[in-house]
Motif scaffolding. Structure first.
Motif, PDB file in Angstrom:
ATOM      1  N   TYR A   1       0.839  -1.196   0.000  1.00 36.03           N
ATOM      2  CA  TYR A   1       0.000   0.000   0.000  1.00 36.03           C
ATOM      3  C   TYR A   1       0.877   1.250   0.000  1.00 36.03           C
ATOM      4  O   TYR A   1       1.877   1.311   0.714  1.00 36.03           O
ATOM      5  CB  TYR A   1      -0.906   0.034   1.240  1.00 36.03           C
ATOM      6  N   GLU A   2       0.463   2.247  -0.761  1.00 30.77           N
ATOM      7  CA  GLU A   2       1.224   3.503  -0.829  1.00 30.77           C
ATOM      8  C   GLU A   2       1.346   4.157   0.537  1.00 30.77           C
ATOM      9  O   GLU A   2       2.395   4.705   0.873  1.00 30.77           O
ATOM     10  CB  GLU A   2       0.557   4.477  -1.798  1.00 30.77           C
ATOM     11  N   PHE A   3       0.276   4.120   1.343  1.00 26.91           N
ATOM     12  CA  PHE A   3       0.341   4.775   2.645  1.00 26.91           C
ATOM     13  C   PHE A   3       1.286   4.061   3.609  1.00 26.91           C
ATOM     14  O   PHE A   3       1.618   4.590   4.663  1.00 26.91           O
ATOM     15  CB  PHE A   3      -1.046   4.972   3.275  1.00 26.91           C
ATOM     16  N   LEU A   4       1.769   2.875   3.221  1.00 24.18           N
ATOM     17  CA  LEU A   4       2.788   2.173   4.007  1.00 24.18           C
ATOM     18  C   LEU A   4       4.171   2.311   3.375  1.00 24.18           C
ATOM     19  O   LEU A   4       5.131   1.661   3.805  1.00 24.18           O
ATOM     20  CB  LEU A   4       2.440   0.687   4.140  1.00 24.18           C
ATOM     21  N   GLY A   5       4.255   3.141   2.332  1.00 27.95           N
ATOM     22  CA  GLY A   5       5.545   3.384   1.681  1.00 27.95           C
ATOM     23  C   GLY A   5       5.716   2.690   0.349  1.00 27.95           C
ATOM     24  O   GLY A   5       6.802   2.733  -0.228  1.00 27.95           O
ATOM     25  N   GLY A   6       4.667   2.064  -0.154  1.00 29.43           N
ATOM     26  CA  GLY A   6       4.748   1.359  -1.427  1.00 29.43           C
ATOM     27  C   GLY A   6       4.774   2.300  -2.624  1.00 29.43           C
ATOM     28  O   GLY A   6       4.429   3.475  -2.532  1.00 29.43           O
ATOM     29  N   ASP A   7       5.183   1.754  -3.747  1.00 26.50           N
ATOM     30  CA  ASP A   7       5.264   2.482  -5.008  1.00 26.50           C
ATOM     31  C   ASP A   7       4.093   2.017  -5.879  1.00 26.50           C
ATOM     32  O   ASP A   7       3.982   0.829  -6.173  1.00 26.50           O
ATOM     33  CB  ASP A   7       6.592   2.154  -5.687  1.00 26.50           C
ATOM     34  N   PRO A   8       3.235   2.941  -6.326  1.00 31.51           N
ATOM     35  CA  PRO A   8       2.080   2.531  -7.121  1.00 31.51           C
ATOM     36  C   PRO A   8       2.450   1.882  -8.457  1.00 31.51           C
ATOM     37  O   PRO A   8       1.637   1.173  -9.045  1.00 31.51           O
ATOM     38  CB  PRO A   8       1.290   3.825  -7.329  1.00 31.51           C
ATOM     39  N   ALA A   9       3.670   2.081  -8.913  1.00 28.04           N
ATOM     40  CA  ALA A   9       4.101   1.467 -10.168  1.00 28.04           C
ATOM     41  C   ALA A   9       4.466  -0.005  -9.987  1.00 28.04           C
ATOM     42  O   ALA A   9       4.516  -0.765 -10.959  1.00 28.04           O
ATOM     43  CB  ALA A   9       5.284   2.229 -10.745  1.00 28.04           C
ATOM     44  N   GLU A  10       4.716  -0.417  -8.747  1.00 24.13           N
ATOM     45  CA  GLU A  10       5.063  -1.812  -8.470  1.00 24.13           C
ATOM     46  C   GLU A  10       3.796  -2.564  -8.098  1.00 24.13           C
ATOM     47  O   GLU A  10       3.281  -2.437  -6.989  1.00 24.13           O
ATOM     48  CB  GLU A  10       6.092  -1.895  -7.346  1.00 24.13           C
ATOM     49  N   ARG A  11       3.289  -3.336  -9.044  1.00 21.15           N
ATOM     50  CA  ARG A  11       2.011  -4.029  -8.894  1.00 21.15           C
ATOM     51  C   ARG A  11       2.201  -5.509  -8.612  1.00 21.15           C
ATOM     52  O   ARG A  11       3.162  -6.136  -9.052  1.00 21.15           O
ATOM     53  CB  ARG A  11       1.172  -3.894 -10.169  1.00 21.15           C
TER      54      ARG A  11
END
Length: 179
Positions: free
Chosen positions: A124-134
């Motif tokens: 999840y982005e709010f946990l530091g993830g990158d939206p491009a990495e699916r």
């Protein structure tokens, strides 16, 4: 919206919900936003949900809002008629980044995704993830949103602020069980 059957555009890049899925997602969004005037319209392959609200002085009844459970962001995007016209013409595919969806499908060998499925970020982005990495697998949209909402709620309860280190307690299911 009165359609009983849903419609999938561009191999699942966008999904206009039928009655059953609309009711299911609307109920979940009602819980997430704490308001009872939410009606889901559809979702895209990234897990972004498109919806309307009926009782808001600042937002028109025909405005479509988007909610990205991965980032927690939401906002106005278009009108219902504009979204429906884009679905009819197929232009909705471009609006939901069909090029990235097609690249993901090619990379995973996936032909199409089912109604009610999405391809969440690996974290999840709010946990530091990158939206491009699916993820390489699809996930049920309702599960994706429910888990994001639960994690956001845990972060809120623990007082975690943007930029803070994520405490392990967030992922301790025993701590959060209703009991």
């Amino acid at each position: 919206m009165t359609t009983k059957q849903g419609q999938v555009v561009a191999s699942g890049a966008f999904q206009l919900f039928g009655q059953r899925k609309r009711e299911q997602v609307s109920e979940l969004l009602t819980d997430v936003f704490g308001r009872d005037d939410v009606e889901a319209l559809g979702a895209d392959w990234r897990g972004i949900v498109y919806f309307t609200v009926a009782d808001d002085e600042e937002i028109s009844d025909d405005s479509v809002l988007g909610f990205d459970a991965s980032s927690g962001d939401s906002g106005e995007l278009a009108t219902v008629e504009e979204v429906l016209a884009a679905v009819r013409s197929g232009e909705i595919a471009e609006a939901v980044d069909v090029a990235s969806f097609d690249a993901w499908r090619d990379a995973t060998g996936t032909h199409t995704i089912d109604m009610g499925a999405c391809v969440p970020p690996t974290l999840y982005e709010f946990l530091g993830g990158d939206p491009a990495e699916r993820s390489t697998e699809t996930e049920d949209l309702v599960t994706f949103i429910a888990v994001a909402a639960a994690l956001m709620g845990r972060l809120e309860q623990l007082g975690v602020q943007p930029g803070d280190e994520i405490p392990d307690e967030v992922f301790d299911d025993e701590r959060w069980r209703d009991g």
